[in-house]
Design a protein around this motif. Structure first.
Motif, PDB file in Angstrom:
ATOM      1  N   UNK A   1     -29.411  -2.232  27.549  1.00  0.00           N
ATOM      2  CA  UNK A   1     -28.115  -2.343  26.885  1.00  0.00           C
ATOM      3  C   UNK A   1     -27.922  -1.156  25.947  1.00  0.00           C
ATOM      4  N   UNK A   2     -26.783  -0.521  26.042  1.00  0.00           N
ATOM      5  CA  UNK A   2     -26.496   0.643  25.215  1.00  0.00           C
ATOM      6  C   UNK A   2     -25.481   0.300  24.128  1.00  0.00           C
ATOM      7  N   UNK A   3     -25.527   1.054  23.055  1.00  0.00           N
ATOM      8  CA  UNK A   3     -24.568   0.883  21.978  1.00  0.00           C
ATOM      9  C   UNK A   3     -24.089   2.261  21.526  1.00  0.00           C
ATOM     10  N   UNK A   5     -22.019   4.142  18.487  1.00  0.00           N
ATOM     11  CA  UNK A   5     -21.507   3.970  17.129  1.00  0.00           C
ATOM     12  C   UNK A   5     -20.957   5.293  16.609  1.00  0.00           C
ATOM     13  N   UNK A  16     -24.988   6.439  10.078  1.00  0.00           N
ATOM     14  CA  UNK A  16     -23.965   5.497  10.543  1.00  0.00           C
ATOM     15  C   UNK A  16     -23.462   4.807   9.280  1.00  0.00           C
ATOM     16  N   UNK A  19     -25.951   4.401   6.239  1.00  0.00           N
ATOM     17  CA  UNK A  19     -27.340   4.195   6.681  1.00  0.00           C
ATOM     18  C   UNK A  19     -27.843   5.398   7.487  1.00  0.00           C
ATOM     19  N   UNK A  21     -30.248   7.493  10.012  1.00  0.00           N
ATOM     20  CA  UNK A  21     -31.000   7.222  11.244  1.00  0.00           C
ATOM     21  C   UNK A  21     -31.901   8.441  11.472  1.00  0.00           C
ATOM     22  N   UNK A  38     -23.357   8.093  17.846  1.00  0.00           N
ATOM     23  CA  UNK A  38     -24.776   7.793  18.002  1.00  0.00           C
ATOM     24  C   UNK A  38     -24.914   6.867  19.209  1.00  0.00           C
ATOM     25  N   UNK A  40     -27.358   4.500  21.241  1.00  0.00           N
ATOM     26  CA  UNK A  40     -28.630   3.781  21.102  1.00  0.00           C
ATOM     27  C   UNK A  40     -28.917   3.070  22.414  1.00  0.00           C
ATOM     28  N   UNK A  41     -30.072   3.323  22.980  1.00  0.00           N
ATOM     29  CA  UNK A  41     -30.529   2.618  24.180  1.00  0.00           C
ATOM     30  C   UNK A  41     -31.897   2.047  23.865  1.00  0.00           C
ATOM     31  N   UNK A  42     -31.947   0.747  23.696  1.00  0.00           N
ATOM     32  CA  UNK A  42     -33.141   0.078  23.180  1.00  0.00           C
ATOM     33  C   UNK A  42     -33.582   0.786  21.900  1.00  0.00           C
ATOM     34  N   UNK A  43     -34.808   1.346  21.868  1.00  0.00           N
ATOM     35  CA  UNK A  43     -35.247   1.948  20.601  1.00  0.00           C
ATOM     36  C   UNK A  43     -34.964   3.450  20.534  1.00  0.00           C
TER      37      UNK A  43
ATOM     38  N   UNK B  64     -34.262   0.708  14.593  1.00  0.00           N
ATOM     39  CA  UNK B  64     -33.070   1.081  15.360  1.00  0.00           C
ATOM     40  C   UNK B  64     -33.254   0.537  16.766  1.00  0.00           C
ATOM     41  N   UNK B  65     -32.312  -0.292  17.181  1.00  0.00           N
ATOM     42  CA  UNK B  65     -32.468  -0.912  18.503  1.00  0.00           C
ATOM     43  C   UNK B  65     -31.109  -1.418  18.979  1.00  0.00           C
ATOM     44  N   UNK B  66     -30.910  -1.315  20.287  1.00  0.00           N
ATOM     45  CA  UNK B  66     -29.724  -1.907  20.916  1.00  0.00           C
ATOM     46  C   UNK B  66     -30.195  -2.814  22.033  1.00  0.00           C
ATOM     47  N   UNK B  67     -29.644  -4.011  22.076  1.00  0.00           N
ATOM     48  CA  UNK B  67     -30.063  -4.948  23.114  1.00  0.00           C
ATOM     49  C   UNK B  67     -29.527  -6.329  22.847  1.00  0.00           C
TER      50      UNK B  67
END
Lengths: 127, 146
Positions: A1-3, A5, A16, A19, A21, A38, A40-43, B64-67
């Protein structure tokens, strides 16, 4: 899952909102202050800057410099034409616009050098 | 009714119609549908990412994590404490897990609180359970603690 921001970056620090990163990988130079996203894909996190302002600025400086070069070359051509026209008779007098033409060319050279300095600065501050 | 605890995030599944509302009435809990599953009302609209130095339902996050919400809770060591109706750091859970082994499942007197402490000091992280209304009994087919 991707995010994805909205983010900012300044001096290599991605944020962000308020905060930081610190582990985000910056996919550009990251020197100048920028806005971007930004991912984010998992960590894993990667920052992509909006580099359009850099590109726009570089293009504008280049266009300005080319305008000055074209103007100078046109002035030189006009002056040479005037000098050539005077070479048909006994006179050795320069064309009356020569002094003003030289000033115009010198002014353009100064302006071109300023654009070069601006581009050099931009190169060192790429987002 | 099936109950899945995924690192403190809960998923409820009915095996017969009407079980969710009956379960809510029995235990005074608020459970609602979200996406393809039921969960506690307090876990609705869970964020799908976390930032180090941020929060997740008010609890501090460190990674930092997305899921999925349960993945975010796992990497940040968070669980939903349904007794407090709050997401909390797992280390703050002090309740002792009282689990008995039966034929091919485990039993507890109530629904196990994620993060509760086992006899060996490990903590309950995940489980799959059935609640039997006729017996008023929670039976755990899977139970993971570390």
């Amino acid at each position: 899952m991707n995010k994805i921001l909205d983010a900012t970056c300044e001096a290599g620090i991605v944020k962000v909102g308020p905060i930081s990163v610190p582990d985000a990988v910056i996919l550009s130079e990251g020197v100048g202050a920028s806005t971007g996203i930004l991912l984010i894909e998992e960590e894993e996190s990667r920052y992509v800057a909006n580099t359009t302002p850099d590109l726009k600025s570089a293009i504008e400086s280049t266009i300005d410099a080319l305008d000055k070069i074209a103007s100078s070359l046109q002035t030189i051509a006009t002056t040479l034409t005037s000098i050539g026209a005077n070479m048909t008779g006994p006179t050795t007098a320069p064309p009356p616009t020569l002094a003003a033409d030289v000033i115009t060319i010198a002014t353009n050279v100064t302006a071109i050098n300023l654009e070069k300095t601006a581009l050099t600065t931009l190169k060192g501050m790429l987002k | 009714m099936k109950i899945f605890c995924r690192h403190g995030y809960f998923v409820f599944e009915e095996t017969h119609a009407g079980q969710i509302s009956r379960f809510m009435s029995l235990f005074g809990l608020e459970i609602e549908s979200t996406g393809d599953h039921f969960t506690f009302s307090s876990l609705l609209d869970a964020p799908d990412y976390s930032l180090a130095g941020g929060t997740f339902f008010g609890a501090p996050t460190t990674e930092v994590f997305a899921g999925h919400p349960w993945e975010i809770m796992r990497v940040n060591d968070l669980v939903y404490n349904f007794s407090l109706d709050a997401v909390v750091p797992i280390q703050t859970v002090t309740q002792v897990a009282k689990v008995r082994s039966a034929a091919n499942y485990f039993l507890s007197d109530g629904m196990l609180l994620p993060g509760s402490v086992m006899e060996d000091g490990s903590r309950v992280k995940d489980y799959a359970a059935f609640f039997y209304f006729d017996e008023m009994q929670f039976k755990y087919s899977e139970l993971f603690y570390e």
